[in-house]
Design an enzyme around this catalytic site. Structure first.
Site, PDB file in Angstrom:
ATOM      1  N   GLY A 109       0.788  -1.238   0.000  1.00 28.37           N
ATOM      2  CA  GLY A 109       0.000   0.000   0.000  1.00 28.37           C
ATOM      3  C   GLY A 109       0.816   1.281   0.000  1.00 28.37           C
ATOM      4  CE  LYS A 110       6.652   0.429  -1.979  1.00 29.04           C
ATOM      5  NZ  LYS A 110       6.158  -0.957  -2.016  1.00 29.04           N
ATOM      6  CB  THR A 111       0.947   3.296  -4.882  1.00 31.99           C
ATOM      7  OG1 THR A 111       2.193   2.757  -5.308  1.00 31.99           O
ATOM      8  CG2 THR A 111       0.440   4.281  -5.903  1.00 31.99           C
ATOM      9  N   GLY A 166       9.305  -2.031  -3.966  1.00 27.15           N
ATOM     10  CA  GLY A 166       9.511  -3.165  -3.068  1.00 27.15           C
ATOM     11  C   GLY A 166       9.705  -2.680  -1.640  1.00 27.15           C
ATOM     12  CE  LYS A 207       7.216   2.789  -8.049  1.00 31.87           C
ATOM     13  NZ  LYS A 207       6.856   2.056  -6.836  1.00 31.87           N
TER      14      LYS A 207
END
Ligand code: ATP
Ligand code: DNN
Ligand code: MG
Length: 233
Positions: A14-16, A119, A37
């Protein structure tokens, strides 16, 4: 100009998802934000070149309208470890490349540059012993750790935080991201993280069955306000 690096306990945690919420929240506070990014893997081919979903999300959630090539300068088509994708096409990555792309995004003069990793924390960028974390160290960028709330996250969160501390970086806090609505003992896991992680929980992001509708997903804490009004303003 401030920057923050969004890391995670793993890929797909869920980083994005969290980065989009952070950008939206900061935009509302009047910050001129930009998402970055630096490395993506898992792209579609378009007439304009390779496009990655994460980068497109960050680009559209940013207040500053930046060119795609600047938001996501290094893109690989297969959804695999980026350094392997790079070796496959004989274009190995280097810290120097990352640095020059970072200098480019800084030209936009955003109040806050939000950098999403790829990652987890110790992502290799080549076969020469360099990692994405070296770029963060080189630039002394504060880190926010997104913890994907699923079985195994306690170990992943503690080890990742330990590695960030060993790298002598400032982990300003962590964000719990509820990846599903049915994790057994969710509250107990959250309590364990609050007890064991030596950094403040900045926010809790609830599971959202309509992820595109992100408005009410994030419950931020006082620590969130302190972090963003203090460190990042
Ligand atoms: N709180 C949430 N509620 C509902 N869905 C979520 C939530 N968090 C993440 N997801 C979904 O889980 C998937 C993985 O999330 P995301 O793409 O943000 O992970 P990531 O850590 O950025 O992965 P990567 O390592 O590929 O960059 C996505 O489909 C996203 O929409
Ligand atoms: C394709 C995936 N969604 C990410 N963009 C890349 C994840 C790389 C993980 C590498 C690893 O640590 O094993
Ligand atoms: Mg992502």
């Amino acid at each position: 100009m401030k920057s923050v690096f969004i890391s995670g306990t793993d890929t797909d945690v869920g980083k994005t998802f969290v980065s989009r919420l952070l950008l939206q929240k900061l935009n509302k506070r009047g910050k001129r934000t930009i998402g970055f990014k630096p490395i993506s893997a898992g792209c579609i081919e378009t007439a304009d070149g390779l496009r990655n979903d994460d980068a497109l999300i960050l680009q559209s959630a940013s207040l500053i309208d930046a060119e795609y090539q600047h938001v996501n300068p290094i893109a690989f088509k297969p959804a695999i470890a980026p350094h392997i994708a790079a070796e496959e096409i004989n274009q190995p990555l280097s810290l120097g490349d990352l640095q020059s792309h970072y200098e480019q995004i800084k030209q936009y003069n955003a109040d806050l540059t939000l950098i999403e990793g790829a990652g987890g924390w110790r992502l290799p960028i080549n076969n020469r012993g360099q990692f994405l974390s070296d770029f963060v160290i080189q630039n002394q960028i504060p880190v926010i750790l997104v913890v994907g709330m699923r079985l195994g996250c306690l170990n992943h969160a503690l080890l990742t935080h330990q590695a960030i501390e060993n790298d002598q970086l400032d982990c300003v806090g962590w964000i719990a991201n509820q990846l599903s609505c049915d994790m057994p003992y969710y509250e107990e896991n959250l309590a364990a993280l609050n007890k064991l992680l030596p950094a403040p929980m900045l926010a809790e992001v609830k599971f959202n069955s309509k992820p595109e509708n992100t408005e009410s997903s994030m419950l931020s804490t006082d620590a969130f306000d302190i972090a963003f009004d203090g460190s990042f303003s």
